[in-house]
Design a protein around this motif. Structure first.
Motif, PDB file in Angstrom:
ATOM      1  N   LEU A  84      -8.787 -37.177-113.146  1.00  0.00           N
ATOM      2  CA  LEU A  84      -8.836 -36.613-111.810  1.00  0.00           C
ATOM      3  C   LEU A  84      -9.398 -37.667-110.884  1.00  0.00           C
ATOM      4  CD1 LEU A  84      -8.083 -33.524-111.362  1.00  0.00           C
ATOM      5  CD2 LEU A  84      -8.732 -34.053-113.690  1.00  0.00           C
ATOM      6  N   GLY A  85      -8.550 -38.178-110.020  1.00  0.00           N
ATOM      7  CA  GLY A  85      -8.945 -39.199-109.066  1.00  0.00           C
ATOM      8  C   GLY A  85      -9.161 -38.593-107.689  1.00  0.00           C
ATOM      9  N   ILE A  86     -10.016 -39.210-106.923  1.00  0.00           N
ATOM     10  CA  ILE A  86     -10.333 -38.714-105.588  1.00  0.00           C
ATOM     11  C   ILE A  86      -9.356 -39.302-104.575  1.00  0.00           C
ATOM     12  CG2 ILE A  86     -12.106 -38.665-103.786  1.00  0.00           C
ATOM     13  CD1 ILE A  86     -12.619 -36.899-106.332  1.00  0.00           C
ATOM     14  N   GLU A  87      -8.849 -38.425-103.728  1.00  0.00           N
ATOM     15  CA  GLU A  87      -7.889 -38.817-102.693  1.00  0.00           C
ATOM     16  C   GLU A  87      -8.359 -38.233-101.357  1.00  0.00           C
ATOM     17  OE1 GLU A  87      -3.251 -39.339-103.026  1.00  0.00           O
ATOM     18  OE2 GLU A  87      -3.773 -37.214-102.946  1.00  0.00           O
ATOM     19  N   LYS A  88      -8.621 -39.115-100.409  1.00  0.00           N
ATOM     20  CA  LYS A  88      -9.171 -38.695 -99.116  1.00  0.00           C
ATOM     21  C   LYS A  88      -8.324 -37.620 -98.438  1.00  0.00           C
ATOM     22  CE  LYS A  88     -10.348 -40.474 -94.575  1.00  0.00           C
ATOM     23  NZ  LYS A  88     -10.144 -41.585 -93.667  1.00  0.00           N
ATOM     24  N   ASP A  89      -7.035 -37.818 -98.343  1.00  0.00           N
ATOM     25  CA  ASP A  89      -6.136 -36.864 -97.685  1.00  0.00           C
ATOM     26  C   ASP A  89      -5.416 -35.998 -98.714  1.00  0.00           C
ATOM     27  OD1 ASP A  89      -6.774 -37.842 -95.119  1.00  0.00           O
ATOM     28  OD2 ASP A  89      -5.367 -39.501 -95.384  1.00  0.00           O
ATOM     29  N   PHE A  90      -6.161 -35.455 -99.655  1.00  0.00           N
ATOM     30  CA  PHE A  90      -5.601 -34.698-100.774  1.00  0.00           C
ATOM     31  C   PHE A  90      -4.785 -33.491-100.310  1.00  0.00           C
ATOM     32  CE2 PHE A  90      -6.166 -30.929-103.460  1.00  0.00           C
ATOM     33  CZ  PHE A  90      -5.498 -31.347-104.590  1.00  0.00           C
ATOM     34  N   ARG A  91      -3.635 -33.335-100.945  1.00  0.00           N
ATOM     35  CA  ARG A  91      -2.813 -32.126-100.845  1.00  0.00           C
ATOM     36  C   ARG A  91      -2.253 -31.868-102.225  1.00  0.00           C
ATOM     37  NH1 ARG A  91       0.161 -34.767 -97.123  1.00  0.00           N
ATOM     38  NH2 ARG A  91      -1.017 -35.010 -95.238  1.00  0.00           N
ATOM     39  N   PRO A  92      -2.492 -30.702-102.806  1.00  0.00           N
ATOM     40  CA  PRO A  92      -1.945 -30.456-104.152  1.00  0.00           C
ATOM     41  C   PRO A  92      -0.419 -30.411-104.110  1.00  0.00           C
ATOM     42  CG  PRO A  92      -2.914 -28.453-103.269  1.00  0.00           C
ATOM     43  CD  PRO A  92      -3.219 -29.551-102.289  1.00  0.00           C
ATOM     44  N   ALA A  93       0.192 -30.942-105.154  1.00  0.00           N
ATOM     45  CA  ALA A  93       1.653 -30.875-105.260  1.00  0.00           C
ATOM     46  C   ALA A  93       2.059 -29.430-105.518  1.00  0.00           C
ATOM     47  CB  ALA A  93       2.133 -31.782-106.385  1.00  0.00           C
ATOM     48  N   LYS A  94       3.146 -29.005-104.925  1.00  0.00           N
ATOM     49  CA  LYS A  94       3.604 -27.630-105.110  1.00  0.00           C
ATOM     50  C   LYS A  94       4.405 -27.452-106.399  1.00  0.00           C
ATOM     51  CE  LYS A  94       3.693 -26.607-100.213  1.00  0.00           C
ATOM     52  NZ  LYS A  94       2.559 -25.787-100.010  1.00  0.00           N
ATOM     53  N   LYS A  95       5.061 -28.501-106.870  1.00  0.00           N
ATOM     54  CA  LYS A  95       5.928 -28.394-108.036  1.00  0.00           C
ATOM     55  C   LYS A  95       5.467 -29.286-109.199  1.00  0.00           C
ATOM     56  CE  LYS A  95      10.278 -26.897-109.103  1.00  0.00           C
ATOM     57  NZ  LYS A  95      10.412 -25.548-109.535  1.00  0.00           N
TER      58      LYS A  95
ATOM     59  N   PHE B 170       2.796 -20.271-119.442  1.00  0.00           N
ATOM     60  CA  PHE B 170       2.212 -19.744-118.219  1.00  0.00           C
ATOM     61  C   PHE B 170       1.737 -20.902-117.353  1.00  0.00           C
ATOM     62  CE2 PHE B 170      -1.475 -19.857-121.085  1.00  0.00           C
ATOM     63  CZ  PHE B 170      -2.484 -20.395-120.283  1.00  0.00           C
ATOM     64  N   TYR B 171       1.523 -20.576-116.089  1.00  0.00           N
ATOM     65  CA  TYR B 171       0.985 -21.537-115.133  1.00  0.00           C
ATOM     66  C   TYR B 171      -0.380 -21.075-114.681  1.00  0.00           C
ATOM     67  CZ  TYR B 171       5.675 -23.489-114.783  1.00  0.00           C
ATOM     68  OH  TYR B 171       6.883 -24.073-115.074  1.00  0.00           O
ATOM     69  N   SER B 172      -1.205 -22.028-114.313  1.00  0.00           N
ATOM     70  CA  SER B 172      -2.497 -21.751-113.704  1.00  0.00           C
ATOM     71  C   SER B 172      -2.791 -22.891-112.734  1.00  0.00           C
ATOM     72  CB  SER B 172      -3.580 -21.638-114.781  1.00  0.00           C
ATOM     73  OG  SER B 172      -4.763 -21.088-114.236  1.00  0.00           O
ATOM     74  N   TYR B 173      -3.859 -22.769-111.995  1.00  0.00           N
ATOM     75  CA  TYR B 173      -4.230 -23.767-110.994  1.00  0.00           C
ATOM     76  C   TYR B 173      -5.701 -24.115-111.145  1.00  0.00           C
ATOM     77  CZ  TYR B 173       0.209 -22.610-108.889  1.00  0.00           C
ATOM     78  OH  TYR B 173       1.547 -22.430-108.685  1.00  0.00           O
ATOM     79  N   ASP B 174      -6.002 -25.397-110.992  1.00  0.00           N
ATOM     80  CA  ASP B 174      -7.406 -25.794-111.024  1.00  0.00           C
ATOM     81  C   ASP B 174      -8.052 -25.417-109.687  1.00  0.00           C
ATOM     82  OD1 ASP B 174      -6.923 -27.881-109.181  1.00  0.00           O
ATOM     83  OD2 ASP B 174      -7.162 -29.475-110.650  1.00  0.00           O
ATOM     84  N   PRO B 175      -9.359 -25.616-109.536  1.00  0.00           N
ATOM     85  CA  PRO B 175     -10.034 -25.143-108.323  1.00  0.00           C
ATOM     86  C   PRO B 175      -9.616 -25.833-107.020  1.00  0.00           C
ATOM     87  CG  PRO B 175     -11.629 -26.050-109.894  1.00  0.00           C
ATOM     88  CD  PRO B 175     -10.276 -26.148-110.518  1.00  0.00           C
ATOM     89  N   VAL B 176      -8.874 -26.939-107.108  1.00  0.00           N
ATOM     90  CA  VAL B 176      -8.411 -27.610-105.889  1.00  0.00           C
ATOM     91  C   VAL B 176      -6.915 -27.415-105.662  1.00  0.00           C
ATOM     92  CG1 VAL B 176     -10.319 -29.270-105.917  1.00  0.00           C
ATOM     93  CG2 VAL B 176      -8.135 -29.873-106.991  1.00  0.00           C
ATOM     94  N   GLY B 177      -6.271 -26.602-106.505  1.00  0.00           N
ATOM     95  CA  GLY B 177      -4.867 -26.258-106.296  1.00  0.00           C
ATOM     96  C   GLY B 177      -3.858 -27.020-107.122  1.00  0.00           C
ATOM     97  N   ASN B 178      -4.304 -27.884-108.037  1.00  0.00           N
ATOM     98  CA  ASN B 178      -3.352 -28.571-108.917  1.00  0.00           C
ATOM     99  C   ASN B 178      -2.738 -27.569-109.885  1.00  0.00           C
ATOM    100  OD1 ASN B 178      -3.633 -31.354-108.089  1.00  0.00           O
ATOM    101  ND2 ASN B 178      -5.678 -31.295-108.997  1.00  0.00           N
ATOM    102  N   ARG B 179      -1.429 -27.590-110.000  1.00  0.00           N
ATOM    103  CA  ARG B 179      -0.687 -26.695-110.887  1.00  0.00           C
ATOM    104  C   ARG B 179      -0.701 -27.262-112.306  1.00  0.00           C
ATOM    105  NH1 ARG B 179       5.815 -25.724-110.631  1.00  0.00           N
ATOM    106  NH2 ARG B 179       5.869 -23.724-111.679  1.00  0.00           N
ATOM    107  N   LEU B 180      -0.946 -26.399-113.286  1.00  0.00           N
ATOM    108  CA  LEU B 180      -0.956 -26.770-114.690  1.00  0.00           C
ATOM    109  C   LEU B 180      -0.050 -25.822-115.452  1.00  0.00           C
ATOM    110  CD1 LEU B 180      -4.830 -27.135-115.081  1.00  0.00           C
ATOM    111  CD2 LEU B 180      -3.197 -28.969-114.690  1.00  0.00           C
ATOM    112  N   GLU B 181       0.776 -26.366-116.330  1.00  0.00           N
ATOM    113  CA  GLU B 181       1.632 -25.550-117.184  1.00  0.00           C
ATOM    114  C   GLU B 181       1.091 -25.613-118.614  1.00  0.00           C
ATOM    115  OE1 GLU B 181       6.201 -25.473-118.967  1.00  0.00           O
ATOM    116  OE2 GLU B 181       5.692 -26.890-117.387  1.00  0.00           O
TER     117      GLU B 181
END
Length: 120
Positions: free
Chosen positions: A56-67, A103-114
């Motif tokens: 998990l790397g830090i990104e200043k202008d982070f936006r979680p990927a939708k797909k 199933f899918y789930s999301y981490d606390p910052v919105g990253n999608r995990l399968e």
């Protein structure tokens, strides 16, 4: 020749390492592994379960990927999904991959995990 995936990198906004540790270690059951000192100064955190690593790397202008997402193979998927749900994670089942339960789930910052397990 490519022989394996070494790790998958996801991103997160600055200052979220505590939430990431609570989720990846506490909810998913992964182990945090130390980052090399030269990389630790950048923030973020790395986790491992067996031979699987998620960085998990830090990104200043982070936006979680939708797909985009890592696909994590598990054993005992029903039990694992119940573990996540009991710890407050959203679990969304998907029946569209033949030969698998997933199933899918999301981490606390919105990253999608399968999470998936072959049937049989």
């Amino acid at each position: 020749m490519i022989t394996a995936v070494d790790h998958v990198q996801l991103t997160a906004p600055p200052g979220t390492e505590g939430r990431l540790r609570a989720y990846y270690a506490g909810v998913l059951g992964m182990t945090e592994i130390p980052k090399p000192p030269a990389l630790a100064a950048r923030g973020g955190c790395w986790f491992q379960a067996g031979r699987v690593q998620l960085h998990l790397g830090i990104e200043k202008d982070f936006r979680p990927a939708k797909k985009a997402h890592p696909g994590l193979r598990v054993t005992g998927i029903e039990t694992y999904a119940a573990r996540l749900a009991a710890r407050g994670a959203v679990v969304t089942w998907d029946e569209h991959l033949p030969g698998h339960r997933r199933f899918y789930s999301y981490d606390p910052v919105g990253n999608r995990l399968e999470f998936l397990e072959p049937i049989g």
